[in-house]
Design a protein around this motif. Sequence first.
Motif, PDB file in Angstrom:
ATOM      1  N   LEU A  11       0.857  -1.168   0.051  1.00 26.29           N
ATOM      2  CA  LEU A  11       0.012   0.013   0.110  1.00 26.29           C
ATOM      3  C   LEU A  11       1.008   1.215  -0.084  1.00 26.29           C
ATOM      4  O   LEU A  11       1.636   1.280   1.090  1.00 26.29           O
ATOM      5  CB  LEU A  11      -0.965   0.028   1.095  1.00 26.29           C
ATOM      6  N   LYS A  12       0.649   2.110  -0.883  1.00 31.91           N
ATOM      7  CA  LYS A  12       1.489   3.518  -1.039  1.00 31.91           C
ATOM      8  C   LYS A  12       0.603   4.367  -0.627  1.00 31.91           C
ATOM      9  O   LYS A  12      -0.555   4.603  -0.954  1.00 31.91           O
ATOM     10  CB  LYS A  12       1.715   3.634  -2.311  1.00 31.91           C
ATOM     11  N   LEU A  13       0.876   5.140   0.676  1.00 36.60           N
ATOM     12  CA  LEU A  13       0.195   6.104   1.314  1.00 36.60           C
ATOM     13  C   LEU A  13       0.827   7.452   1.172  1.00 36.60           C
ATOM     14  O   LEU A  13       1.935   7.524   1.544  1.00 36.60           O
ATOM     15  CB  LEU A  13       0.007   5.792   2.800  1.00 36.60           C
ATOM     16  N   SER A  14       0.229   8.395   0.510  1.00 33.50           N
ATOM     17  CA  SER A  14       0.865   9.531   0.539  1.00 33.50           C
ATOM     18  C   SER A  14       0.790  10.315   1.968  1.00 33.50           C
ATOM     19  O   SER A  14      -0.011  10.024   2.692  1.00 33.50           O
ATOM     20  CB  SER A  14       0.147  10.451  -0.616  1.00 33.50           C
ATOM     21  N   GLY A  15       1.494  11.323   2.184  1.00 33.38           N
ATOM     22  CA  GLY A  15       1.514  12.097   3.459  1.00 33.38           C
ATOM     23  C   GLY A  15       0.111  12.923   3.369  1.00 33.38           C
ATOM     24  O   GLY A  15      -0.443  12.995   4.345  1.00 33.38           O
ATOM     25  N   GLU A  16      -0.172  13.248   2.580  1.00 33.91           N
ATOM     26  CA  GLU A  16      -1.589  13.889   2.101  1.00 33.91           C
ATOM     27  C   GLU A  16      -2.785  13.221   2.535  1.00 33.91           C
ATOM     28  O   GLU A  16      -3.752  13.668   3.111  1.00 33.91           O
ATOM     29  CB  GLU A  16      -1.716  14.506   0.764  1.00 33.91           C
ATOM     30  N   ALA A  17      -2.649  11.747   2.465  1.00 34.71           N
ATOM     31  CA  ALA A  17      -3.666  11.028   2.870  1.00 34.71           C
ATOM     32  C   ALA A  17      -3.981  10.983   4.300  1.00 34.71           C
ATOM     33  O   ALA A  17      -5.159  10.824   4.897  1.00 34.71           O
ATOM     34  CB  ALA A  17      -3.509   9.573   2.470  1.00 34.71           C
ATOM     35  N   LEU A  18      -2.947  11.310   5.165  1.00 37.33           N
ATOM     36  CA  LEU A  18      -3.140  11.371   6.601  1.00 37.33           C
ATOM     37  C   LEU A  18      -3.566  13.074   7.015  1.00 37.33           C
ATOM     38  O   LEU A  18      -4.061  13.224   8.305  1.00 37.33           O
ATOM     39  CB  LEU A  18      -1.765  11.291   7.225  1.00 37.33           C
ATOM     40  N   LEU A  19      -3.838  13.895   6.273  1.00 37.17           N
ATOM     41  CA  LEU A  19      -4.095  15.196   6.487  1.00 37.17           C
ATOM     42  C   LEU A  19      -5.705  15.228   7.017  1.00 37.17           C
ATOM     43  O   LEU A  19      -5.956  15.855   7.910  1.00 37.17           O
ATOM     44  CB  LEU A  19      -4.132  16.276   5.142  1.00 37.17           C
ATOM     45  N   GLY A  20      -6.445  14.418   6.333  1.00 34.23           N
ATOM     46  CA  GLY A  20      -7.956  14.741   6.584  1.00 34.23           C
ATOM     47  C   GLY A  20      -8.417  15.809   6.045  1.00 34.23           C
ATOM     48  O   GLY A  20      -8.261  16.250   5.083  1.00 34.23           O
ATOM     49  N   GLU A  21      -9.090  16.641   7.149  1.00 35.25           N
ATOM     50  CA  GLU A  21      -9.607  17.874   6.995  1.00 35.25           C
ATOM     51  C   GLU A  21      -8.584  18.929   7.558  1.00 35.25           C
ATOM     52  O   GLU A  21      -8.958  20.103   7.432  1.00 35.25           O
ATOM     53  CB  GLU A  21     -10.900  18.195   7.842  1.00 35.25           C
ATOM     54  N   LEU A  22      -7.364  18.509   7.814  1.00 34.49           N
ATOM     55  CA  LEU A  22      -6.549  19.433   8.419  1.00 34.49           C
ATOM     56  C   LEU A  22      -5.581  20.082   7.067  1.00 34.49           C
ATOM     57  O   LEU A  22      -5.410  19.460   6.152  1.00 34.49           O
ATOM     58  CB  LEU A  22      -5.577  18.848   9.348  1.00 34.49           C
TER      59      LEU A  22
END
Length: 237
Positions: A11-22
């Motif tokens: 699974l390739k997760l971008s850092g942006e995926a962790l932003l949510g609504e922030l």
Amino acid sequence: MGNYVYNNVLLKLSGEALLGELPFGIDDRMIKKISIEVKQIWEMGVSVSIVIGGGNIFRGIKGASHGMDRASADYMGMLATVINGLALQDSLEKLDVPTRVISAIEMRQISEPYIRRRALRHLEKGRVVIFVAGTGNPYFTTDTAAALRAMEMGAQVLLKATKVDGIYDQDPMVYKNAKLIEKITYIQVLDQNLKVMDSTAISMCMEYKLPIIVLNINKEGILKSTIEGKQVGTLVS
């Protein structure tokens, strides 16, 4: 392991995926949601390895565009991926999922150094392996690191997590009539300059015939549906 279409995935997760609504940093709710999705397929007996980006904290190429030395900026971006990896590890282990953070840059107090055989052994023992610090080299993106680690871990597919349902014929954020492309070839992605992953990562996957599935990580049960072979997102092959 279960008899699924894919029993070994990266699974390739971008850092942006962790932003949510922030606007910056890590959204606790988002990282927990992703962890639940990962746990769901881990409980099914799937070998799961993860490559995580750091764009929610610092992007090397952006720092370089502001006059910073590109190599120094990329190393800073690698450190950002380590922060994300540790956060994801904490979230997964709170759900009783055993994990190992493995870094391409040695940081022995907080992670294991990358040794391929050791990483494979962790997968064999049923641990989720989180790869951080990219390839350990400047000028290479975490997309390229994902393609590299997927092949080294013997993954059957690279799952590229995004905020949209897959690849569209035009920007779905701008054009309401944009159509989802269910299947596309590597060459088409390169020729059309589609910003799925960087060209180095796409070329590597093409050379070694590693399929890529671009999917929306915000959809509940998306990883489970993918390993079961249901039509989700866009298949690049």
